[in-house]
Design a protein around this motif. Sequence first.
Motif, PDB file in Angstrom:
ATOM      1  N   SER A 118       0.910  -1.222  -0.037  1.00 29.54           N
ATOM      2  CA  SER A 118       0.084   0.013  -0.097  1.00 29.54           C
ATOM      3  C   SER A 118       0.920   1.211   0.019  1.00 29.54           C
ATOM      4  O   SER A 118       1.534   1.389   0.993  1.00 29.54           O
ATOM      5  CB  SER A 118      -0.751   0.187   1.221  1.00 29.54           C
ATOM      6  OG  SER A 118      -1.613   0.849   1.400  1.00 29.54           O
ATOM      7  N   THR A 119       0.721   2.078  -1.121  1.00 30.21           N
ATOM      8  CA  THR A 119       2.064   2.870  -1.332  1.00 30.21           C
ATOM      9  C   THR A 119       1.502   4.195  -1.852  1.00 30.21           C
ATOM     10  O   THR A 119       0.351   4.256  -2.624  1.00 30.21           O
ATOM     11  CB  THR A 119       3.155   2.309  -2.207  1.00 30.21           C
ATOM     12  OG1 THR A 119       4.178   3.412  -2.593  1.00 30.21           O
ATOM     13  CG2 THR A 119       2.554   2.090  -3.644  1.00 30.21           C
TER      14      THR A 119
ATOM     15  N   VAL B  74      -2.094   1.554  -4.961  1.00 26.20           N
ATOM     16  CA  VAL B  74      -1.260   2.669  -5.006  1.00 26.20           C
ATOM     17  C   VAL B  74      -1.902   4.224  -5.068  1.00 26.20           C
ATOM     18  O   VAL B  74      -3.259   4.113  -4.946  1.00 26.20           O
ATOM     19  CB  VAL B  74      -0.813   2.442  -6.807  1.00 26.20           C
ATOM     20  CG1 VAL B  74       0.448   1.332  -6.641  1.00 26.20           C
ATOM     21  CG2 VAL B  74      -1.716   2.301  -7.760  1.00 26.20           C
ATOM     22  N   SER B  75      -1.010   5.060  -5.076  1.00 25.78           N
ATOM     23  CA  SER B  75      -1.851   6.382  -5.356  1.00 25.78           C
ATOM     24  C   SER B  75      -2.442   6.560  -4.102  1.00 25.78           C
ATOM     25  O   SER B  75      -3.636   7.238  -4.066  1.00 25.78           O
ATOM     26  CB  SER B  75      -2.415   6.675  -6.481  1.00 25.78           C
ATOM     27  OG  SER B  75      -1.841   6.144  -7.599  1.00 25.78           O
ATOM     28  N   VAL B  76      -1.900   6.372  -2.873  1.00 27.65           N
ATOM     29  CA  VAL B  76      -2.484   6.668  -1.524  1.00 27.65           C
ATOM     30  C   VAL B  76      -3.998   5.905  -1.354  1.00 27.65           C
ATOM     31  O   VAL B  76      -5.005   6.603  -1.134  1.00 27.65           O
ATOM     32  CB  VAL B  76      -2.553   8.156  -1.166  1.00 27.65           C
ATOM     33  CG1 VAL B  76      -2.613   8.428   0.417  1.00 27.65           C
ATOM     34  CG2 VAL B  76      -1.492   8.929  -1.541  1.00 27.65           C
TER      35      VAL B  76
ATOM     36  N   SER C  14     -11.673   7.596   0.327  1.00 23.92           N
ATOM     37  CA  SER C  14     -10.630   6.740  -0.090  1.00 23.92           C
ATOM     38  C   SER C  14      -9.404   7.104   1.003  1.00 23.92           C
ATOM     39  O   SER C  14      -9.172   8.259   1.033  1.00 23.92           O
ATOM     40  CB  SER C  14     -10.006   7.171  -1.284  1.00 23.92           C
ATOM     41  OG  SER C  14      -8.668   6.885  -1.738  1.00 23.92           O
ATOM     42  N   ASP C  15      -8.624   6.028   1.158  1.00 25.28           N
ATOM     43  CA  ASP C  15      -7.288   6.247   1.622  1.00 25.28           C
ATOM     44  C   ASP C  15      -6.549   4.816   1.978  1.00 25.28           C
ATOM     45  O   ASP C  15      -7.546   3.847   1.601  1.00 25.28           O
ATOM     46  CB  ASP C  15      -7.200   6.904   3.247  1.00 25.28           C
ATOM     47  CG  ASP C  15      -8.326   6.446   4.289  1.00 25.28           C
ATOM     48  OD1 ASP C  15      -8.307   5.230   4.283  1.00 25.28           O
ATOM     49  OD2 ASP C  15      -8.838   7.159   4.920  1.00 25.28           O
ATOM     50  N   LYS C  16      -5.379   4.768   2.338  1.00 23.92           N
ATOM     51  CA  LYS C  16      -4.806   3.421   2.712  1.00 23.92           C
ATOM     52  C   LYS C  16      -5.965   2.390   3.533  1.00 23.92           C
ATOM     53  O   LYS C  16      -5.885   1.329   3.399  1.00 23.92           O
ATOM     54  CB  LYS C  16      -3.483   3.650   3.210  1.00 23.92           C
ATOM     55  CG  LYS C  16      -2.462   3.875   2.240  1.00 23.92           C
ATOM     56  CD  LYS C  16      -1.298   4.079   2.871  1.00 23.92           C
ATOM     57  CE  LYS C  16       0.042   4.562   2.036  1.00 23.92           C
ATOM     58  NZ  LYS C  16       1.312   4.203   2.378  1.00 23.92           N
TER      59      LYS C  16
END
Length: 253
Positions: free
Chosen positions: A46-47, A71-73, A169-171
């Motif tokens: 998760s990046t 990806v993409s937070v 949205s987030d990790k």
Amino acid sequence: MESAVTKFLFVTDLDNTLVGDDRALVELSELLQQHRQQHGTKIVYSTGRSPFLYRELQQEKNLIQPDALVVSVGTEIYVDGSDTPDSDWSKILAPGWDKQAILNITKKFSELVLQPETEQRPFKVSFFLEQKASCDILPQLEEEFKNSELNIKLIYSSGIDLDILPLSSDKGQAMQFLRQKWQFASEQTVVCGDSGNDIALFAVGNERGIIVGNARPELLQWHQQNPADYRYLAQNYCAAGILEGLKYFSFLE
């Protein structure tokens, strides 16, 4: 704790978390590969990186293939090596997201410098923002967005990166989505991170958390303000800290 032979869901940030100590990374990767083959453990990266920057790192560090790549937070999820983002996740993020409206607001602030085109994603707008300017700019920006009723959130991390994402949205939300998809209990899930955009991983539920020893001030401060017995602050840095945490939680012997 359950014995170490049960499968678990392993979710980790990459830069300065999984990656940063090459020798420990090799050891950890071997153990995870083995666990995946024997017990069905799932590995998720998760990046904050875009798919483009992830591939660069993956080749440079010879990272093992994950079962899912976030990806993409947290705004894109690729499952089982697919080249297409998971459509169920994209449907969750789409309502109320308006990239042009966001850019109309951000261009009022000269301190916000757009990141390269590769870092602008369908559900992410990213800027560089100097730490010293951030104390002034972030509150003003939040105020502007609140008035615009855009369905977004701001994530500032590592003293330079400002990501604007859909609210849903987030990790952490991405991790929950995968956890439910694959039916892992939160007790069978472990998350690892080092910086501000990883707080979402640790804050979402009672998944086991490993904060690596080289964690950034914004994450350490949050950890001190929100103590939890299912979170572990490692002494060691990067992958060595993850190994330490996995042993502490008995996920690995």
